[in-house]
Design a protein around this motif. Sequence first.
Motif, short mmCIF file in Angstrom:
data_model
loop_
_atom_site.label_atom_id
_atom_site.label_comp_id
_atom_site.label_asym_id
_atom_site.label_seq_id
_atom_site.Cartn_x
_atom_site.Cartn_y
_atom_site.Cartn_z
N GLY A 145 0.78 -1.23 0.00
CA GLY A 145 0.00 0.00 0.00
C GLY A 145 0.81 1.27 0.00
O GLY A 145 0.29 2.34 -0.33
N GLU A 159 -3.06 3.88 -4.40
CA GLU A 159 -4.47 3.56 -4.21
C GLU A 159 -5.25 4.85 -4.27
O GLU A 159 -5.12 5.70 -3.39
CB GLU A 159 -4.68 2.89 -2.85
CG GLU A 159 -4.23 1.46 -2.78
CD GLU A 159 -4.51 0.85 -1.41
OE1 GLU A 159 -5.06 -0.26 -1.37
OE2 GLU A 159 -4.18 1.48 -0.41
N ARG A 163 -9.43 -0.18 -1.41
CA ARG A 163 -9.17 -1.35 -2.24
C ARG A 163 -10.41 -2.24 -2.31
O ARG A 163 -10.85 -2.80 -1.32
CB ARG A 163 -7.98 -2.11 -1.67
CG ARG A 163 -7.32 -3.05 -2.66
CD ARG A 163 -6.08 -3.72 -2.10
NE ARG A 163 -5.02 -2.80 -1.72
CZ ARG A 163 -3.76 -3.16 -1.48
NH1 ARG A 163 -3.43 -4.45 -1.57
NH2 ARG A 163 -2.86 -2.27 -1.13
N ILE A 169 -6.68 2.71 -9.34
CA ILE A 169 -5.30 2.79 -8.92
C ILE A 169 -4.51 3.55 -9.98
O ILE A 169 -4.95 3.65 -11.13
CB ILE A 169 -4.67 1.39 -8.70
CG1 ILE A 169 -4.78 0.54 -9.97
CG2 ILE A 169 -5.30 0.69 -7.51
CD1 ILE A 169 -4.15 -0.84 -9.85
N TYR A 186 -8.05 -2.11 -9.78
CA TYR A 186 -7.71 -3.23 -8.91
C TYR A 186 -8.74 -4.34 -9.07
O TYR A 186 -9.95 -4.08 -9.16
CB TYR A 186 -7.68 -2.75 -7.45
CG TYR A 186 -7.60 -3.86 -6.44
CD1 TYR A 186 -6.37 -4.35 -6.02
CD2 TYR A 186 -8.77 -4.44 -5.91
CE1 TYR A 186 -6.30 -5.39 -5.09
CE2 TYR A 186 -8.69 -5.48 -4.99
CZ TYR A 186 -7.45 -5.94 -4.59
OH TYR A 186 -7.38 -6.97 -3.69
N SER A 188 -9.56 -8.28 -7.26
CA SER A 188 -9.21 -9.25 -6.23
C SER A 188 -8.88 -10.60 -6.85
O SER A 188 -9.21 -10.88 -8.03
CB SER A 188 -10.38 -9.42 -5.25
OG SER A 188 -11.49 -10.01 -5.92
#
Length: 242
Positions: A145, A159, A163, A169, A186, A188
């Motif tokens: 981060g 960021e 998130r 981003i 971003y 996951s």
Amino acid sequence: MSSQFDALGRMYEEMAELPWRRDLESYTVLEVLGGQAGRSVLDIGCGTGQYCRALRRAGAGRVVGYDISAGMIAHAAEREAGEPLGIQYTTEPPSDGDFDVALGVYVLPYATTYPELVDLCSVAARALAPGGLFVTLPVNPDYAGDPAYYEPYGLRLHEDEPRADASRITLELCFGPYEATISARYWSRCALQSALVDAGFTDVAWHAFRVSPDGLRAHGPAFWSAYLRCPHASLITCRLGR
């Protein structure tokens, strides 16, 4: 179609020679791809053709570079004209269904919605023959981060929002005379794996990066330790279902 990458060709050429790209990313990608003799390869988001040229020199047969950025394709085509390797560059996604390998380096982070993420994965699926290999590098879902974490490697990762899937981003490239920012999204681990499966892929696997012997000799293990501990990218392989 215009793109945020249209004017960045020369910078991307020089970025390919940064230690983390040459001795870690490219080294690992080519190891994961394995022998290329006679294989047909589509490089999605090929940029200036770095991987296209490497794969052609490694023995790949048909090599096609696809990118929506007309500026990047023009730069790659200029390189091809000066050093003909038999590589085809295009701004239209091939959908032949007979490629052995598709490569997508830093392509998935530009999907702004989950359907777009599936669509990007589907570009590879439509091009590949059944059982074909897709190798892709998204942003690491667990990236550091602190934007300064990656500064020793020539980049910062910011960021812009909390998130979450599709959160904004910014990748800031900062090496030599260059300062440029690239907007991305971003995703996951769960979203990435689900999108690949929804596009028709199986056998999804995540791989650790490795440093080349030359890179270790030139820079020492300490230089690489922070990046290896928490890389800014992930490396994923999967196969198109038969």
